[in-house]
Design a protein around this motif. Structure first.
Motif, PDB file in Angstrom:
ATOM      1  N   VAL B  82       0.081  -0.987  -1.095  1.00 49.27           N
ATOM      2  CA  VAL B  82      -1.084  -1.673  -1.578  1.00 49.27           C
ATOM      3  C   VAL B  82      -2.242  -0.424  -1.353  1.00 49.27           C
ATOM      4  O   VAL B  82      -1.844   0.478  -0.601  1.00 49.27           O
ATOM      5  CB  VAL B  82      -1.605  -2.903  -0.660  1.00 49.27           C
ATOM      6  N   SER B  83      -3.561  -0.688  -1.917  1.00 50.52           N
ATOM      7  CA  SER B  83      -4.288   0.452  -1.934  1.00 50.52           C
ATOM      8  C   SER B  83      -5.804   0.076  -1.996  1.00 50.52           C
ATOM      9  O   SER B  83      -6.484   0.586  -2.949  1.00 50.52           O
ATOM     10  CB  SER B  83      -4.222   1.501  -2.826  1.00 50.52           C
ATOM     11  N   GLY B  84      -5.880  -1.396  -1.521  1.00 48.91           N
ATOM     12  CA  GLY B  84      -7.198  -1.917  -1.623  1.00 48.91           C
ATOM     13  C   GLY B  84      -8.292  -1.028  -0.776  1.00 48.91           C
ATOM     14  O   GLY B  84      -7.894   0.006  -0.059  1.00 48.91           O
ATOM     15  N   GLY B  85      -9.605  -1.580  -0.708  1.00 49.26           N
ATOM     16  CA  GLY B  85     -10.649  -0.946   0.040  1.00 49.26           C
ATOM     17  C   GLY B  85     -11.351  -0.033  -0.725  1.00 49.26           C
ATOM     18  O   GLY B  85     -11.149   0.117  -1.820  1.00 49.26           O
TER      19      GLY B  85
END
Lengths: 144, 85
Positions: B82-85
């Motif tokens: 994941v690579s949210g933010g």
């Protein structure tokens, strides 16, 4: 009333995320805003696009909040995350944490951001000058 | 294949692109595991192979180990880092 957790393709509101969050017990509200920057790894970034597994994002936000509650005793926490296209300078994520003391509010917000980057099922695609790429976080699979 | 005898499989981000689609159904059988579903997908869509070591598995919106046994009607998802933010 501002929702505790929100994913939206509309611009995020830094004022609204903290509105009504603190109680008379609180001495601190920390609002963290993650914004899209114009350079990444030497590339000129044009914009980002976020994709989410929406049905899973909310339960994972709950899990993050439970962890923050257990670890820091911070109950007043909000997370708002943008999806879709986000331009340079715009906010992609907001975290607001309220606590009697500033130390725990800062730590709760920091920990929340770390957990978002570790387990929340959201992905960003970076569009830069000359191409585009999925940005990937920690390669170690999450198994629990 | 009926809805009750199938497992819904969702793929996101790089996995969705490698597979060429984000949603499919696979027939359920007793003892079927998430890892076996991935193996089948990978054999049909070799572009998924490079992702094998890094995908997380979720069943009904919870992260689970790959050897998790699936029930008919489960929603199985393969999630790249994941690579949210």
């Amino acid at each position: 009333m501002t929702e505790r957790f929100r994913i939206t393709s509309d611009p995020l509101d830094e004022q609204a995320v903290a509105e009504g969050l603190s109680t008379s017990e609180d001495g601190a509200v920390v609002v963290f805003s993650g914004i899209v920057r114009a350079r990444n790894k030497g590339r000129k970034v044009l914009h980002l696009e976020y994709e989410a597994y929406e049905a899973m994002v909310y339960p994972v936000f709950e899990r993050v909040a439970e962890g923050v509650s257990r670890r820091f005793g911070v109950e007043r926490l909000r997370i708002h995350h943008r999806i879709g296209r986000v331009d340079i300078g715009e906010s992609s994520v907001l975290v607001a944490a309220a606590s009697p003391h500033r130390g725990t509010a800062f730590e709760a917000a920091r920990h929340t951001m770390n957990e978002i980057k570790r387990i929340v099922p959201i992905w960003k695609r970076e569009f830069f000058e000359g191409g585009d790429v999925w940005v990937e976080g920690p390669k170690e699979p999450v198994t629990e | 294949m009926t809805g009750s005898a199938a497992v819904t499989v969702l793929l996101f981000a790089a996995a969705r692109e490698a597979a060429g689609r984000g949603r499919l159904e696979v027939p359920h059988r007793e003892g079927l595991t998430a890892a076996e579903v991935w193996k089948t997908l990978e054999s049909e869509r070799p572009a998924l192979a490079p992702l094998a070591g890094s995908v997380s598995v979720a069943v009904n919106h919870r992260f689970v180990p790959r050897d998790t046994v699936l029930a008919a009607g489960d929603e199985l998802a393969f999630l790249p880092p994941v690579s949210g933010g």
